[in-house]
Design an enzyme around this catalytic site. Sequence first.
Site, PDB file in Angstrom:
ATOM      1  N   ASP A  99       0.860  -1.164   0.000  1.00 56.56           N
ATOM      2  CA  ASP A  99       0.000   0.000   0.000  1.00 56.56           C
ATOM      3  C   ASP A  99       0.904   1.224   0.000  1.00 56.56           C
ATOM      4  OD1 ASP A  99      -2.377   1.622   0.456  1.00 56.56           O
ATOM      5  OD2 ASP A  99      -3.230  -0.159   1.391  1.00 56.56           O
ATOM      6  N   ASP A 333     -12.372  -0.635   4.094  1.00 59.27           N
ATOM      7  CA  ASP A 333     -13.180   0.574   4.280  1.00 59.27           C
ATOM      8  C   ASP A 333     -14.673   0.319   4.110  1.00 59.27           C
ATOM      9  OD1 ASP A 333     -10.900   2.203   4.593  1.00 59.27           O
ATOM     10  OD2 ASP A 333     -10.766   2.576   2.429  1.00 59.27           O
TER      11      ASP A 333
END
Length: 558
Positions: A99, A333
Amino acid sequence: MTEIKWWQEAVVYQIYPRSFQDSNGDGIGDIPGIIQRLPYLKKLGIQVIWLSPIYQSPNDDNGYDISDYQKVLPEFGTMADVEEMLQVSHQLGLKIMMDLVVNHTSDEHDWFKASRKTKNNPYRDYYIWRDPVDGHEPNNWLSDFGGSAWTYDQQTEQYYLHIFSKKQPDLNWDNPVLRNEIYDTMTWWLNKGVDGFRMDVINLISKDSDFPDDPNVDAVNHASSMNFVANGQHVHHYLKEMNQQVLSHYDVITVGEAPNVTTADAIKYAGFDSNELQMVFQFEHVEIDNSPEGLGKWSDERFKLVDLKRILSKWQSALDGKAWNSLYWNNHDRPRVVSRFGNDSDEYREKSAKMLAVTLHFMQGTPYIYQGEEIGMTNIALSSIDHYQDIDTRHAYQDLVVDQKRVAPERMMQFIHHSSRDNARTPMQWDNTVNAGFTTGQPWLTVNPNYRHINVNQSLEDEHSIFHFYKKIIALRQQLPIITTGRYEVLDLEDNDVYAYKRVDGESQLLIVSNFSSTEQTRHYQLGQQAELLISNYEDDAGDLLRPYESKVYLENV
Ligand code: GLC
Ligand code: CA
């Protein structure tokens, strides 16, 4: 499409390290824990792991606030652990996509510490500083987590911009010195052997230097200026530069998280000849059940299948031959897919989880599985806001319930049960021992009590489990090129209960039929004599009769 690339045929599995596997009893998942579980991922059959951030971070936003890009968060392990993870993964034939969070850093990054000291130090322009306007914020932009996107810093009497929390100051990509620092960091990680990057909110990096007010901000609602800031003037220039200086020198996988993109935007970012990224994560289908009252994702609306079909079909058709889709239902998320788009009751959880897997994995693009999805993990409903850890959830509660008094507490808890990011972040459920085998200590976030019957061990033992079904689907992708290359054709867009589509190439075609409802449906689709049932979540084929959440795929030569 020209030659097929390895990342077009791959299936990606996302690990949220904090919640995956704890190895030392401190209640926090870590890298040695991941290493221990690599054979499990190999068994599932995926090719790439996307690892959510493992860098040094004060954890204001669980690692998406990085204070040193070249250090590992001590609670996750050491750099030697990371090197071992890379080595063991590569031995198993698994690639690791890191990431990359470079729209912002932590306010505890050395760059920001230096930046905030004086107005004329070399790091000042690494961030976005503006004078007050009439004693107030420079403009009306709102942070994605609620409140103003500007924070006043006493020391130099200016405001700095943060699209996320005030501990996540936005970097100034207009500064070429900063851009080179980022490119050097990327090169450093690639030389260590990582296989690509998932780039956090990468389409927010170019801000309008006039800093105009956001016309969409309604002072009463829980809005965010993220969408207004997206796709700025220089973003393509910066990504082409990044590609040319860094990415083009390696054979890597890249996917950019991109809120507020149209299909035309996506083709600019991820077109086959754009020389920027390979894929974007678009947001349209995961914002499908947003609040009708302007509260963003804080709602408990149920999506409509026709909307989902319209959105996904649009993406399938618009990108065909031009760019490559990412396919995802959920991530760290978003709420759990089986609870959101399926049915997480005891009766239908397995059936609907498998149906959702088929529906997504047979589309054109690279599928992403979020940890626990492959065993049908569900949302959690914690009784009080105090049990939630997620900064976004806590800020929204403060904003909407406490400060604005716009939403009643009980109603907000309903919204949270539906949409909170902590739904996805409860620890991975490995077995039915205490804390689901995630930790021997106190888990950092409550383990979903349903771990007693929903866990990896159970899934491995039961040959009809969701896990084995995913494994089968992943293997089929490797066997049948049409799953990668076939053109998508949707059938009956107006049908609000059944999602049917075809994949077509020169010699063969696939027919995918998924009943999204808990009731029986009867539908007739034209099939050739030679059509073969490739996969189904029921034991037999009832022809035109579709049972609750039934999903099946036929393969035929044409
Ligand atoms: C992305 C991440 C999310 C994070 C935000 C700020 O949307 O996926 O977890 O909070 O960016 O970095
Ligand atoms: Ca640990």
